[in-house]
Design an enzyme around this catalytic site. Structure first.
Site, PDB file in Angstrom:
ATOM      1  N   HIS A 128       0.831  -1.212   0.000  1.00 51.12           N
ATOM      2  CA  HIS A 128       0.000   0.000   0.000  1.00 51.12           C
ATOM      3  C   HIS A 128       0.866   1.263   0.000  1.00 51.12           C
ATOM      4  O   HIS A 128       0.414   2.332   0.394  1.00 51.12           O
ATOM      5  CB  HIS A 128      -0.961   0.030   1.198  1.00 51.12           C
ATOM      6  CG  HIS A 128      -1.650  -1.274   1.456  1.00 51.12           C
ATOM      7  ND1 HIS A 128      -2.790  -1.656   0.797  1.00 51.12           N
ATOM      8  CD2 HIS A 128      -1.320  -2.311   2.277  1.00 51.12           C
ATOM      9  CE1 HIS A 128      -3.149  -2.866   1.216  1.00 51.12           C
ATOM     10  NE2 HIS A 128      -2.279  -3.284   2.101  1.00 51.12           N
ATOM     11  N   SER A 258      15.155  20.208 -14.998  1.00 58.72           N
ATOM     12  CA  SER A 258      14.118  21.236 -14.997  1.00 58.72           C
ATOM     13  C   SER A 258      14.726  22.552 -15.454  1.00 58.72           C
ATOM     14  O   SER A 258      15.859  22.882 -15.087  1.00 58.72           O
ATOM     15  CB  SER A 258      13.521  21.394 -13.596  1.00 58.72           C
ATOM     16  OG  SER A 258      12.712  22.557 -13.518  1.00 58.72           O
TER      17      SER A 258
END
Length: 455
Positions: A128, A258
């Protein structure tokens, strides 16, 4: 490639028809054989004919006849357009699968080297996406490899199951060929078998309509789409690991992550893989819907979409394998980050080991459980509310109740004691499953390794 394959089909049809007694001259066969390559001038002739006739196959029948005039009258004898279009597509499916199978074998080999190298490096497992029991970096990679092995199996099955449409005639009844051979059924069957042999297929589909069943496309594209889901899972795992700073895909020396944030190291390869994988997965709907709506002996609404979906499936799978191979050859692992994350969670996981150690020293299990529970909650509060490091072990050391096992704590907290059989599972998996699966592909793997060393 497509139109030269059509010429090979017409040549082999003529060869088989001649062998079975039809009046086809040696010179016709020779001229066809000498002109299998189609050049730019012939392509222009074909384009003009197709513009005039609005029929691609007949345009190329005419063009082939221009360069093989002795064969002009027997090219395509008894055949329907699907003799060349569908049989050629089956040849292309086979060759495309060969290419994909080779590249997936290379990719599996690369990930296997990675799994073997990190077979025993403990890492925090996640269920999970929440901290779970430890595994190893190598064991996690075997989960990726296992799915790739299933894809290798599925693609190999799809290739090996491919048959040939063969020589079936306009609606699949072979009526035109029965007329050519004056009602001799044995010769018609022999023709079908001989052309199939000449094109290198193990068998022809026993029955067909005008086309081969489009369920064949399903078998191939579904295997490719299934591979797309594997790529998406692997690339997603790598993206998440990059976020955790535990494992990164290759990042070039001068690569920019970036335009604004100079520090960024975005997992752009894995992101691209996920993007293309979704497209590959979606192509399964194209072929399923197409095969579902074929009426009776055929309808032409399959043609345009197949010219998009079939090449797209192969091209997308091919570039995904190139991306995945590139990633697998340059994965970077950061053991210090992995170790720090383990240290944050391991004290909680070690509580059961601590309880058992106390019991072995004569302590009370229930009393120990209560003390560990209280200390764990105190340590958890430090982490969650104040952002401090997990100090559970320090609290244990300070509590006199745990004095009998203080000297054993390092051993009890050794991450390698929490990974179970993960390293041995990696070894067994590689030996018993990966190596046998890759054995037929050793030559292409070796060639790829040699090419990599020469770059």
């Amino acid at each position: 490639m497509r139109f030269q394959t059509w010429r090979k089909l017409w040549l082999n049809l003529a060869i088989a028809e001649k062998e079975l007694g039809l009046p086809i001259s040696d010179e016709a066969i020779k001229q066809m054989s000498d002109n299998l390559t189609i050049d730019e001038d012939q392509m222009k002739i074909a384009a003009e004919e197709e513009k005039r006739r609005r029929h691609d196959v007949m345009a190329h029948v005419h063009t082939f006849g221009v360069v093989a005039p002795e064969a002009a009258g027997i090219i395509h004898l008894g055949a329907t357009s699907c003799f060349v279009t569908d049989n050629a597509d089956l040849i292309f499916l086979r060759e495309g699968l060969n290419m994909v199978i080779e590249k997936i074998a290379i990719t599996i080999d690369r990930f296997t080297a990675f799994a073997d190298k990190y077979r025993d490096l403990p890492t925090l497992g996640f269920t999970h996406f929440q901290p779970a029991q430890l595994t190893t970096v190598g064991k996690r990679a075997t989960l990726w490899i296992q799915e790739l092995l299933w894809d290798l199996r599925n693609l190999t099955r799809a290739r090996d199951d491919l048959g040939f449409r063969g020589v079936k005639g306009t609606t699949g009844t072979q009526a035109s060929f029965l007329a050519l051979f004056d009602g001799d059924h044995d010769k018609v069957e022999a023709l079908d078998k001989r052309v199939t042999e000449l094109l290198g297929f193990p068998y022809a589909y026993p029955v067909s309509s005008q086309t081969y069943s489009r369920k064949i496309d399903n078998d191939v594209v579904l295997a490719l789409s299934n591979f797309g889901s594997t790529v998406h899972k692997i690339a997603t795992d790598i993206r998440l690991l990059a976020h955790l700073k535990e494992v990164e895909e290759p990042f070039e020396k001068d690569q920019i992550g970036s335009s604004a944030m100079a520090y960024k190291r975005n997992p752009m390869r894995s992101e691209r893989a996920c993007s293309l994988a979704r497209h590959l997965i979606s192509l399964s709907q194209d072929v399923l819907n197409t095969s579902a709506v074929q009426w009776f002996e055929r309808t032409l609404d399959d043609s345009a979409i197949r010219r998009i979906s079939l090449p797209s499936a192969f091209l997308t799978a091919d570039i995904l394998l190139s991306i995945l191979q590139n990633i697998s050859e340059g994965l970077v692992v950061y053991p210090a980050i992995i170790g720090r994350r383990i240290s944050q969670e391991l004290p909680f996981m070690a509580t059961e080991n601590i309880i058992m150690a106390i019991v072995k020293k004569g302590g009370d299990r229930q009393e120990c459980h209560e003390k560990i529970r209280v200390l764990s909650h105190e340590a958890g509060r430090e982490v969650k509310e104040f952002g401090r490091e997990n100090d559970l072990i320090e609290r244990v050391k300070k509590d006199s109740f745990f004095a009998p096992i203080v000297n054993d704590l390092d051993k009890l907290l050794d991450p390698k004691s929490f990974v179970g059989r993960a390293p041995e599972q990696v070894d067994s998996f590689i030996l018993n499953w990966v190596k046998p699966a890759l054995q037929p592909h050793q030559e292409v793997i070796s060639n790829a390794k040699a090419a990599q060393l020469n770059v």
